[in-house]
Motif scaffolding. Structure first.
Motif, PDB file in Angstrom:
ATOM      1  N   ARG A 202       0.912  -1.115   0.075  1.00 19.85           N
ATOM      2  CA  ARG A 202       0.134   0.158  -0.081  1.00 19.85           C
ATOM      3  C   ARG A 202       0.856   1.263   0.017  1.00 19.85           C
ATOM      4  NH1 ARG A 202      -3.286   1.552   5.558  1.00 19.85           N
ATOM      5  NH2 ARG A 202      -3.261   3.751   5.420  1.00 19.85           N
ATOM      6  N   GLN A 203       1.875   1.236   0.659  1.00 15.34           N
ATOM      7  CA  GLN A 203       2.888   2.301   0.820  1.00 15.34           C
ATOM      8  C   GLN A 203       3.470   2.533  -0.540  1.00 15.34           C
ATOM      9  OE1 GLN A 203       4.790   1.639   4.643  1.00 15.34           O
ATOM     10  NE2 GLN A 203       3.313   3.306   5.632  1.00 15.34           N
ATOM     11  N   ILE A 204       3.937   1.520  -1.051  1.00 10.42           N
ATOM     12  CA  ILE A 204       4.508   1.718  -2.304  1.00 10.42           C
ATOM     13  C   ILE A 204       3.924   2.279  -3.316  1.00 10.42           C
ATOM     14  CG2 ILE A 204       5.613   0.366  -4.256  1.00 10.42           C
ATOM     15  CD1 ILE A 204       7.527   0.462  -1.978  1.00 10.42           C
TER      16      ILE A 204
ATOM     17  N   ASP B  80      -5.565   8.178   2.428  1.00 10.28           N
ATOM     18  CA  ASP B  80      -4.244   8.122   2.304  1.00 10.28           C
ATOM     19  C   ASP B  80      -4.008   9.400   1.279  1.00 10.28           C
ATOM     20  OD1 ASP B  80      -3.788   6.108   4.093  1.00 10.28           O
ATOM     21  OD2 ASP B  80      -3.214   4.750   2.498  1.00 10.28           O
ATOM     22  N   HIS B  81      -2.928  10.059   1.361  1.00 10.27           N
ATOM     23  CA  HIS B  81      -2.718  11.336   0.409  1.00 10.27           C
ATOM     24  C   HIS B  81      -2.579  10.649  -1.060  1.00 10.27           C
ATOM     25  CE1 HIS B  81      -1.091  14.830  -1.113  1.00 10.27           C
ATOM     26  NE2 HIS B  81       0.068  14.533  -1.518  1.00 10.27           N
ATOM     27  N   GLY B  82      -1.690   9.645  -1.110  1.00  6.68           N
ATOM     28  CA  GLY B  82      -1.838   9.036  -2.480  1.00  6.68           C
ATOM     29  C   GLY B  82      -3.385   8.772  -2.953  1.00  6.68           C
ATOM     30  N   VAL B  83      -4.059   8.155  -2.172  1.00  8.54           N
ATOM     31  CA  VAL B  83      -5.479   7.925  -2.636  1.00  8.54           C
ATOM     32  C   VAL B  83      -6.144   8.985  -3.069  1.00  8.54           C
ATOM     33  CG1 VAL B  83      -7.423   6.964  -1.816  1.00  8.54           C
ATOM     34  CG2 VAL B  83      -5.539   5.984  -1.002  1.00  8.54           C
ATOM     35  N   THR B  84      -6.135  10.160  -2.391  1.00  7.81           N
ATOM     36  CA  THR B  84      -6.768  11.430  -2.719  1.00  7.81           C
ATOM     37  C   THR B  84      -6.502  12.059  -4.043  1.00  7.81           C
ATOM     38  OG1 THR B  84      -5.177  13.001  -1.547  1.00  7.81           O
ATOM     39  CG2 THR B  84      -7.138  11.689  -0.393  1.00  7.81           C
ATOM     40  N   LEU B  85      -5.045  11.673  -4.299  1.00  9.53           N
ATOM     41  CA  LEU B  85      -4.521  12.301  -5.605  1.00  9.53           C
ATOM     42  C   LEU B  85      -5.199  11.557  -6.854  1.00  9.53           C
ATOM     43  CD1 LEU B  85      -0.842  12.897  -4.521  1.00  9.53           C
ATOM     44  CD2 LEU B  85      -2.784  14.671  -4.763  1.00  9.53           C
ATOM     45  N   ALA B  86      -5.158  10.223  -6.681  1.00  9.22           N
ATOM     46  CA  ALA B  86      -5.816   9.262  -7.739  1.00  9.22           C
ATOM     47  C   ALA B  86      -7.035   9.518  -7.949  1.00  9.22           C
ATOM     48  CB  ALA B  86      -5.476   7.753  -7.349  1.00  9.22           C
ATOM     49  N   ILE B  87      -7.957   9.997  -6.881  1.00 10.39           N
ATOM     50  CA  ILE B  87      -9.009  10.054  -7.228  1.00 10.39           C
ATOM     51  C   ILE B  87      -9.392  11.613  -8.094  1.00 10.39           C
ATOM     52  CG2 ILE B  87     -11.428  11.023  -6.102  1.00 10.39           C
ATOM     53  CD1 ILE B  87     -10.596   9.216  -3.603  1.00 10.39           C
ATOM     54  N   VAL B  88      -8.611  12.712  -7.456  1.00 16.14           N
ATOM     55  CA  VAL B  88      -8.869  14.092  -8.193  1.00 16.14           C
ATOM     56  C   VAL B  88      -8.403  14.342  -9.409  1.00 16.14           C
ATOM     57  CG1 VAL B  88      -8.554  16.409  -7.423  1.00 16.14           C
ATOM     58  CG2 VAL B  88      -9.237  14.841  -5.582  1.00 16.14           C
ATOM     59  N   TYR B  89      -7.087  13.604  -9.600  1.00 16.39           N
ATOM     60  CA  TYR B  89      -6.352  13.807 -10.749  1.00 16.39           C
ATOM     61  C   TYR B  89      -6.924  13.897 -12.046  1.00 16.39           C
ATOM     62  CZ  TYR B  89      -2.391  16.885 -11.863  1.00 16.39           C
ATOM     63  OH  TYR B  89      -1.535  17.843 -12.193  1.00 16.39           O
ATOM     64  N   PRO B  90      -7.687  12.934 -12.333  1.00 18.17           N
ATOM     65  CA  PRO B  90      -8.320  12.500 -13.427  1.00 18.17           C
ATOM     66  C   PRO B  90      -9.707  13.584 -13.801  1.00 18.17           C
ATOM     67  CG  PRO B  90      -7.761  10.414 -12.627  1.00 18.17           C
ATOM     68  CD  PRO B  90      -7.671  11.587 -11.531  1.00 18.17           C
ATOM     69  N   GLY B  91     -10.180  13.917 -12.514  1.00 24.27           N
ATOM     70  CA  GLY B  91     -11.191  14.965 -12.714  1.00 24.27           C
ATOM     71  C   GLY B  91     -10.764  16.241 -12.983  1.00 24.27           C
ATOM     72  N   MET B  92      -9.623  16.708 -12.299  1.00 20.89           N
ATOM     73  CA  MET B  92      -8.927  17.778 -12.607  1.00 20.89           C
ATOM     74  C   MET B  92      -8.823  18.038 -14.149  1.00 20.89           C
ATOM     75  SD  MET B  92      -7.667  20.705 -11.655  1.00 20.89           S
ATOM     76  CE  MET B  92      -7.772  20.620  -9.814  1.00 20.89           C
ATOM     77  N   MET B  93      -8.309  16.832 -14.663  1.00 17.74           N
ATOM     78  CA  MET B  93      -7.700  16.981 -16.174  1.00 17.74           C
ATOM     79  C   MET B  93      -8.860  17.030 -17.168  1.00 17.74           C
ATOM     80  SD  MET B  93      -5.141  13.685 -15.799  1.00 17.74           S
ATOM     81  CE  MET B  93      -4.488  13.684 -17.482  1.00 17.74           C
ATOM     82  N   ARG B  94     -10.127  16.327 -16.555  1.00 14.71           N
ATOM     83  CA  ARG B  94     -11.219  16.426 -17.706  1.00 14.71           C
ATOM     84  C   ARG B  94     -11.862  17.835 -17.583  1.00 14.71           C
ATOM     85  NH1 ARG B  94     -13.316  13.136 -20.619  1.00 14.71           N
ATOM     86  NH2 ARG B  94     -12.520  11.355 -19.603  1.00 14.71           N
TER      87      ARG B  94
END
Length: 382
Positions: free
Chosen positions: A183-185, A277-291
């Motif tokens: 998970r941390q990796i 987790d911080h990484g989890v939030t980025l995986a959620i938000v970034y594709p939405g930001m791009m769109r």
């Protein structure tokens, strides 16, 4: 390319068996406080290596710094450091421990309530010296001057930068990563990928060197990601990942280019409110930001699609591929990239948007990520 002034004073000490070198790097006569998180550094042998290197130095210890370091805990560390006359900090851990240690270092030189310099980062101007022994590649905090701290009672997670918080040196031994949970990796891969995108996926400023450098980091993560998910005990693969994470946020790829960081600001809210987790939030938000910001970022989306993902077709097709491929990459690593997959719905979106309105925040490289756009981005990720 924009004008810039660049200086990164952190000495990077990289490779097998390098933890022993800390003894000669810390100034003679320094009163040291060693900071760390939970018990992992005791289980993987890092604690023994560090204490052996510090033998005879009389270092004070402060453990228990949480993932997403908590203000309440860090204030206790400040009190201990003051009582013991500490004038040098050694952070042993991942980005949370290092971020927390930067807060401690700043607070030790700050007169007044330390929360002040989180609310107004311009007040963070001095710090006692610090160094790091990195155990988890992700945040790049081992070679930059930024930190993020949470305060549970307020459901806040805020960032600051202090010019005096560049670590004096950072030790990176890839072998200490072998025992990390998967998970941390995965979090580290996504965090490094997002850090790079925040500085790259903006608008064209003819910064050819920075673009190619960023694209190289992204390509490295795309290549290594699946291998590291499979196993992370092969030295060269882990070493390249560790260095990529550092280079993604040490200021090198930021020279002369605009930066975004809206995804991070939105992600911090999801962590503060739901503990993701911080990484989890980025995986959620970034594709939405791009769109949602597709028009504003169109040229760089196309370039990113071509150079990192090898996309072909019309410019519109390439821009779409950039978004889809990014989401697919995060999901292939095992990330859940939708708010609904974490039980988060419209109520949270409304709260975040209202909080951003109250703060007067207009985010992104051009200030066009308004609270209304934040609502669009998060609705897109339901």
């Amino acid at each position: 390319m924009n004008n810039f002034t660049f200086c990164n004073p952190t000495k990077l000490i990289f490779g097998k068996g390098t933890i022993a070198r800390i003894a000669r790097e810390i100034p003679t006569g320094a009163k040291i406080m060693m900071t760390y998180g939970g018990g992992s550094i005791r289980r993987n042998g890092v604690y023994d290596q560090v204490t052996a290197a510090l033998k005879g130095r009389g270092a004070v210890e402060f453990g228990g710094i949480e993932p997403n370091p908590q203000y309440e805990t860090l204030v206790k560390a400040v009190e201990l450091a003051r009582a013991e006359g500490v004038d040098f900090l050694l952070a042993v851990g991942g980005g949370s421990v290092i971020d927390g240690t930067k807060f401690i270092a700043t607070a030790l030189k700050y007169e007044g309530d330390p929360w002040d310099f989180l609310l107004d980062p311009s007040k963070a101007v001095d710090a006692v010296p610090l160094a790091t022994v990195l155990t988890l590649p992700a945040t790049g905090s081992e070679m930059n001057n930024g930190a993020v701290v949470s305060r549970k009672e307020l459901n806040e997670k805020l960032a600051f930068h202090n010019p005096k918080c560049y670590p004096l040196f950072s030790v990176l031994d890839p072998e200490v990563c072998y025992s990390l949970p998967q998970r941390q990796i995965v979090n580290g891969i996504v965090d490094s990928f997002a850090h790079t995108l925040e500085q790259y996926l903006t608008f064209d400023t003819q910064a050819m060197v920075m673009d190619r450098w960023a694209e190289g980091l992204l390509q490295t993560l795309v290549e290594l990601g699946p291998k590291l998910v499979e196993r992370h005990d092969r030295y060269d693969e882990v070493a390249n990942f560790m260095l990529t994470a550092t280079m993604a946020l040490n200021g090198f790829i930021a020279m002369g280019v605009p930066q975004d960081w809206a995804t991070h600001m939105i992600g911090h809210e999801l962590t503060a409110l739901h503990g993701l987790d911080h990484g989890v939030t980025l995986a959620i938000v970034y594709p939405g930001m791009m769109r949602v910001m597709r028009r504003e970022k169109f040229d760089k989306l196309v370039q990113y699609a071509e150079r990192v993902w090898g996309a072909t077709g019309t410019p519109e097709e390439k821009a779409e591929a950039a978004i889809v491929k990014t989401d697919e990459f995060f999901r292939a690593l095992g990330m859940k990239t939708r708010l609904s997959e974490h039980g988060i719905g419209q109520e949270t979106i409304d709260f975040i948007v209202e909080r951003f309105r109250k703060r007067g925040w207009n985010l992104g490289e051009t200030g066009k990520v308004t609270p209304e756009r934040v609502a669009e981005i998060l609705r897109e990720r339901l």
